[in-house]
Design an enzyme around this catalytic site. Structure first.
Site, short mmCIF file in Angstrom:
data_model
loop_
_atom_site.label_atom_id
_atom_site.label_comp_id
_atom_site.label_asym_id
_atom_site.label_seq_id
_atom_site.Cartn_x
_atom_site.Cartn_y
_atom_site.Cartn_z
N GLU A 373 0.85 -1.19 0.00
CA GLU A 373 0.00 0.00 0.00
C GLU A 373 0.88 1.24 0.00
O GLU A 373 1.83 1.33 0.78
CB GLU A 373 -0.93 0.06 1.23
N ASN A 374 0.55 2.17 -0.86
CA ASN A 374 1.19 3.47 -0.91
C ASN A 374 0.35 4.32 -1.86
O ASN A 374 -0.14 3.79 -2.86
CB ASN A 374 2.64 3.35 -1.42
#
Length: 476
Positions: A373-374
């Site tokens: 996740e980013n």
């Protein structure tokens, strides 16, 4: 490709979660999960779900329809394939497989839904990267046992895990057990499907529930390897380096202790035992965990890789008089960082912090990392010609992927990169749509109005080129 630091098998892709994407909240005999009760519990009141004066105010529950991925997954996966995705990080909804968590046999309609999703992924050679529990413990277990506060959930989770490991043993190789497992300590309802309001020692309850999840994760990891020796099982941390506010040793120590609050969970999952510093933490907080001899043995089943989310770093201090200056940065509080900009939601933007965080984690565990996740949450504007010019998102992602590249040059082993919300999703915390992360725009507003039709943003074509060039286009 010549000039690329990324390996030819690097897993480029994107990330979604069942409870923010699928909708169809009762379709196919699905049970309820925590996010199905938002926004009645936004204020943290666990009794709000049953309080008529509160529940009658709400007529719209965002997760009930979400972005209709339950019905439109074929259309979306085709778009992911057009971008060139090598993988799709997603989750299976536990209450879609075991609606109350305690059924003798799994819900076949739920299993068939994921059969179809995985078939569609394989059609385009997209590897599923599957999280078993992405804030999605059946609500029936909250109501009956107070969720993960009860040891009974260990075996119920393992039964669910064994069911999907067996069903999908030939189509899924990459698994993660609990999404952002350290969220248990800041959002116990989201992370542990439990309330701590009435507990004599809330911290005791949180750590005991965390222990149950850690044992469940280790048991599931063992089962996954037994069912298919090629399975790769990871843990998942909400990460982001804690910076000391000054070089005052008290600030340095506060930063170390803050990082340990998250690393505690990964220490157990990656090293197979509780870290040495946990003894003092437990003693000073009057925490006595119920840990059996069997638990201790089971915990030795460690993970194969470390997945993590990264949105920002945080700034902490040992000077308690400065607490009033903290601002919410994502879920974790942080002092302002005068050297860095912020998003519209006040989250610190720190690409170099991603490199710092990756080096810290890799130095500590020496296991492959997976950036699962980013991303940048922002308000997007649709032009008259239906285009969306999200240069701000492109710039954010470019700088963060370049930070991953630098980490690779530093010697960090990295499996892949899957930015969050590759298609716009409802917010897990508030159900909002206006905070968008995706390469694909979904026509839906905060009140649930809109066609839910899909539009390609400028970032769609940019990321397509990044994947096609295996990262080389980032330097152009």
């Amino acid at each position: 490709m010549k000039g690329s630091v990324f390996t030819k098998d690097f897993l480029w892709g994107g990330a979604i979660a069942a409870n923010q994407y699928e909708g169809g909240y009762l379709e196919g005999k699905k049970g309820l999960g925590p996010i199905d009760y938002l926004p009645t519990i936004q204020d943290g009141r666990m009794d709000a779900m049953y309080h008529p004066d509160i529940t009658k105010k709400f007529h719209y529950y965002p997760s009930h329809k979400a972005v209709e991925g339950y019905y439109r997954y074929k259309e979306d996966i085709k778009l992911f394939a057009e971008m060139g995705f090598k993988c799709l990080r997603m989750s299976i909804s536990w209450p879609r497989i075991f609606p109350t968590g305690e059924e003798e046999t799994p819900n076949e309609e739920g299993l068939q839904f994921y059969d179809a999703v995985f078939t569609e992924c394989k059609k385009y050679d997209i590897e599923p990267v599957v999280t078993l529990n992405h804030f999605d413990t059946p609500m029936a277990l909250y109501e009956k046992y107070n969720g993960w506060a009860d040891r009974k959930l260990i075996d119920l989770f393992v039964k669910y895990a064994e069911t999907v490991f067996t069903r999908y043993k030939d189509v899924v190789r990459y698994w993660m057990t609990f999404n952002e497992i350290n969220i248990m300590m800041v959002l116990p309802f989201m992370g542990g499907s439990m309330k701590i309001d009435d507990a004599e020692n809330p911290l005791q309850l949180q750590y005991q529930a965390a222990h149950h999840q850690l044992v469940a994760s280790a048991k599931a990891t063992k089962v996954a390897h037994e069912i298919n020796s090629n399975n790769q099982v990871g843990c998942m941390l909400a990460a982001g380096e804690a910076y000391p506010n000054t070089c005052n040793p008290e600030d340095i120590w506060e930063a170390k202790m803050t990082d340990r609050e998250g690393f505690f969970f990964i220490d157990v999952q990656a090293r197979g035992k509780y870290p040495s510093y946990s003894k003092r933490v437990f003693e000073e907080n009057n925490i006595t965990l119920n840990i059996t001899a069997e638990d201790t043995e089971i915990l030795k089943n460690t993970v194969d890789f470390i997945g993590f989310s990264y949105y920002s770093t945080k700034v902490v201090t040992g000077n308690k008089e400065l607490d009033a200056d903290t601002t919410d940065g994502n879920i974790f509080a942080s002092l302002s960082n005068p050297y860095l900009p912020k998003t519209e939601w006040g989250w610190i933007i720190d690409p170099l912090g991603l490199r710092v965080t990756m080096n810290t984690i890799y130095d500590r565990y020496q296991l492959p990392l997976f950036v699962v996740e980013n991303g940048l949450g922002a308000v997007d504007q649709v032009e008259e010609d239906q285009s969306i010019h999200d240069l701000y998102r492109i710039e954010y992602l470019k700088e963060h992927i370049l930070a991953v590249e630098e980490a690779l040059k530093d010697g960090v082993e990295v499996m892949g990169y899957t930015p969050w919300g590759c298609i716009d999703l409802i917010s897990a915390g508030t159900g909002q749509m206006k905070k968008r992360y995706g390469f694909i725009y979904v026509d839906l507003d905060d009140e649930g109005k809109g066609t839910r039709n899909r539009l390609k943003k400028d970032s769609f074509y940019w990321y397509q080129e990044v994947i096609k060039s295996n990262g080389v286009s980032l330097k152009e």
